[in-house]
Design an enzyme around this catalytic site. Structure first.
Site, PDB file in Angstrom:
ATOM      1  N   ASP A  67      -4.826  -5.742   1.005  1.00 26.34           N
ATOM      2  CA  ASP A  67      -5.113  -5.434   2.404  1.00 26.34           C
ATOM      3  C   ASP A  67      -6.565  -5.705   2.769  1.00 26.34           C
ATOM      4  O   ASP A  67      -7.396  -5.997   1.914  1.00 26.34           O
ATOM      5  CB  ASP A  67      -4.756  -3.969   2.715  1.00 26.34           C
ATOM      6  CG  ASP A  67      -5.201  -3.002   1.613  1.00 26.34           C
ATOM      7  OD1 ASP A  67      -6.193  -3.298   0.918  1.00 26.34           O
ATOM      8  OD2 ASP A  67      -4.553  -1.960   1.441  1.00 26.34           O
ATOM      9  N   ASN A 136      -1.082  11.158   0.179  1.00 26.02           N
ATOM     10  CA  ASN A 136       0.176  11.365   0.907  1.00 26.02           C
ATOM     11  C   ASN A 136       1.275  10.404   0.443  1.00 26.02           C
ATOM     12  O   ASN A 136       2.315  10.290   1.091  1.00 26.02           O
ATOM     13  CB  ASN A 136      -0.040  11.232   2.411  1.00 26.02           C
ATOM     14  CG  ASN A 136      -0.514   9.838   2.814  1.00 26.02           C
ATOM     15  OD1 ASN A 136      -0.699   8.959   1.981  1.00 26.02           O
ATOM     16  ND2 ASN A 136      -0.708   9.632   4.114  1.00 26.02           N
ATOM     17  N   HIS A 138       0.950   7.031   0.096  1.00 30.14           N
ATOM     18  CA  HIS A 138       0.932   5.665   0.630  1.00 30.14           C
ATOM     19  C   HIS A 138       0.513   4.667  -0.441  1.00 30.14           C
ATOM     20  O   HIS A 138      -0.211   5.005  -1.389  1.00 30.14           O
ATOM     21  CB  HIS A 138       0.024   5.567   1.871  1.00 30.14           C
ATOM     22  CG  HIS A 138      -1.446   5.577   1.593  1.00 30.14           C
ATOM     23  ND1 HIS A 138      -2.255   6.650   1.871  1.00 30.14           N
ATOM     24  CD2 HIS A 138      -2.271   4.624   1.086  1.00 30.14           C
ATOM     25  CE1 HIS A 138      -3.504   6.368   1.549  1.00 30.14           C
ATOM     26  NE2 HIS A 138      -3.536   5.148   1.063  1.00 30.14           N
ATOM     27  N   GLU A 143       1.668   3.732   5.200  1.00 29.80           N
ATOM     28  CA  GLU A 143       1.635   5.177   5.304  1.00 29.80           C
ATOM     29  C   GLU A 143       3.062   5.745   5.332  1.00 29.80           C
ATOM     30  O   GLU A 143       4.032   5.013   5.506  1.00 29.80           O
ATOM     31  CB  GLU A 143       0.893   5.585   6.582  1.00 29.80           C
ATOM     32  CG  GLU A 143      -0.557   5.127   6.644  1.00 29.80           C
ATOM     33  CD  GLU A 143      -1.498   5.987   5.819  1.00 29.80           C
ATOM     34  OE1 GLU A 143      -1.034   6.986   5.229  1.00 29.80           O
ATOM     35  OE2 GLU A 143      -2.705   5.654   5.758  1.00 29.80           O
TER      36      GLU A 143
END
Length: 262
Positions: A67, A136, A138, A143
């Protein structure tokens, strides 16, 4: 899926570097997927050491990063282009033309994402994809709630991610609101996954990813479905796991097996 638990973060990094080095020695033309963030830094330091001291050769390697922030130029000190040069690429003999990171300065993100997918395909696909995991659950900028079949695309950063990232930017500098990221489906196309995690802050996410149900609410849980996944974590990240896991990948993976199935 094979889960390996090491005593500490350094042990995790050394184990991960041994896996990458093993794959590279077996396939000098390795197509390697790379991640940013704090978790892989120890891995990168050990790969640099192996290159300098033991002659590990990266001259025929091709890389693809997961990314990049949309809107940051490559020379911005918070761009992933800058991160990768500083922490890995400037210290290895990977040809610059073989390094691929999404273009954060693009004016046509949709086309750029399509071209990134095409470049991966042209390279023959990713052989080994290194991953971190967010607190979380991801992976990359996928996400919770991201499609498990998604491809490389633009993602709006969650408020929490943007807030967490703001500490890395200068006072008064607004962090990016968008990123270009490989999709979950893109990641799953890799022939092998290597997911790393360290510290108590990752324990809940690791438990969900390893022993929980496969769900878009924990994107990393999809690695349970991959035909060849190795998860290397330290004891703190493993604290929430109920199963019993080995402390080395070699007993099962060196022979080409996918290891203990979960």
């Amino acid at each position: 899926m094979l889960v390996v638990v090491k005593d500490d973060e350094r042990g995790m990094s050394l184990e991960a570097a041994e896996i990458v080095a093993d794959r590279l020695r077996k396939n000098p033309r390795l197509v390697l997927g790379l991640a940013t963030g704090g978790t892989p830094l120890g891995l990168y330091r050990e790969l640099i050491r192996l290159h300098r001291e033991e002659g590990l050769d990266f001259s025929r390697v091709t890389t693809f990063n997961l990314d990049e922030y949309l809107g940051l130029p490559p020379d911005h000190d918070q761009s992933y282009h800058y991160f990768m040069r500083k922490n890995l690429f400037d210290h290895l003999n990977i040809p610059p033309k073989a390094i691929h990171i999404p273009d954060g300065t693009t004016t046509d993100p949709e086309r750029t994402c399509a071209e990134y997918e095409a470049a991966i395909e042209k390279a023959g696909g990713i052989d080994l994809q290194v991953l971190g995991i967010g607190a979380n659950g991801h992976i990359a900028f996928n996400e919770p709630g991201s499609s498990l079949g998604s491809r490389t695309r633009v993602k709006t950063l969650t408020e929490k991610t943007a807030r967490d990232n703001s500490r890395f930017f200068s006072a008064g500098e607004k962090p990016p609101a968008y990123a270009l990221t490989m999709g979950v489906g893109t990641i799953m196309d890799a022939r092998e996954l290597l997911l790393l995690a360290a510290g108590p802050g990752k324990a809940r996410a690791i438990r969900a990813a390893v022993e929980g149900p496969v769900t878009a609410q924990c994107p990393a849980s999809i690695v349970q479905m991959h035909r060849r996944t190795i998860i290397v974590i330290d004891g703190a990240a493993a604290a929430g796991l109920e199963g019993s896991y080995p402390d080395t990948w070699r007993s099962s993976m060196l022979r080409g097996s996918c290891g203990t199935q979960m």
